[in-house]
Design an enzyme around this catalytic site. Sequence first.
Site, PDB file in Angstrom:
ATOM      1  CB  CYS A  73     -33.447  -1.086   2.604  1.00 28.76           C
ATOM      2  SG  CYS A  73     -32.902   0.527   3.157  1.00 28.76           S
ATOM      3  CB  CYS A  76     -35.109   1.876   1.207  1.00 31.28           C
ATOM      4  SG  CYS A  76     -33.359   1.468   1.109  1.00 31.28           S
TER       5      CYS A  76
END
Length: 175
Positions: A73, A76
């Site tokens: 991600c 993230c």
Amino acid sequence: MFSRLQRSMSSVQQAGKTAFVLLCCAMSLLANAAVTPQSAAPDFTLRAMSGSNLRLQEQRGRVVMINFWATWCGPCRQEMPHLNRLYDKYKSAGFVILGVNVDEDTKNATELAQKLGVKFPVLWDAEKSVSRLYDLSTMPSTVLVDRNGNVRYVHKGYLSGYEDTYDKQIRELLK
């Protein structure tokens, strides 16, 4: 008269069965409902990167940010340095971040957490049991829990600037 009594009892039994089925359905829906503000944060215990187990309920009395993330991600990874700063800024005031990683391969997650200099506890949810418990479909997802264990804010995804919102909400919950 006896047959009328039997029919009445049969109707009561059928109504009871129907009520039981409806109650079971309602409980199932509630158990699978998404975590929402003002609901109690579902308790969980996960193994931490440090090797110990960590239970959410043991954090009562603190403001807890639960941040669900994955190595694949991109947002993230962008968010992690901001979360580190928030953790450093507020940890002495009773604030904790629990970084719940959902990768199946904890080795990659450990390497990325170390590379990014993550300072807060990283927990392993490789089976995604806690992610399912919190009904998450977006990475990252962030849940802010107050000192009493109630969900106060739920954030799905990350865009630059969200950290300012987090900062404001954390300050509010720490008051």
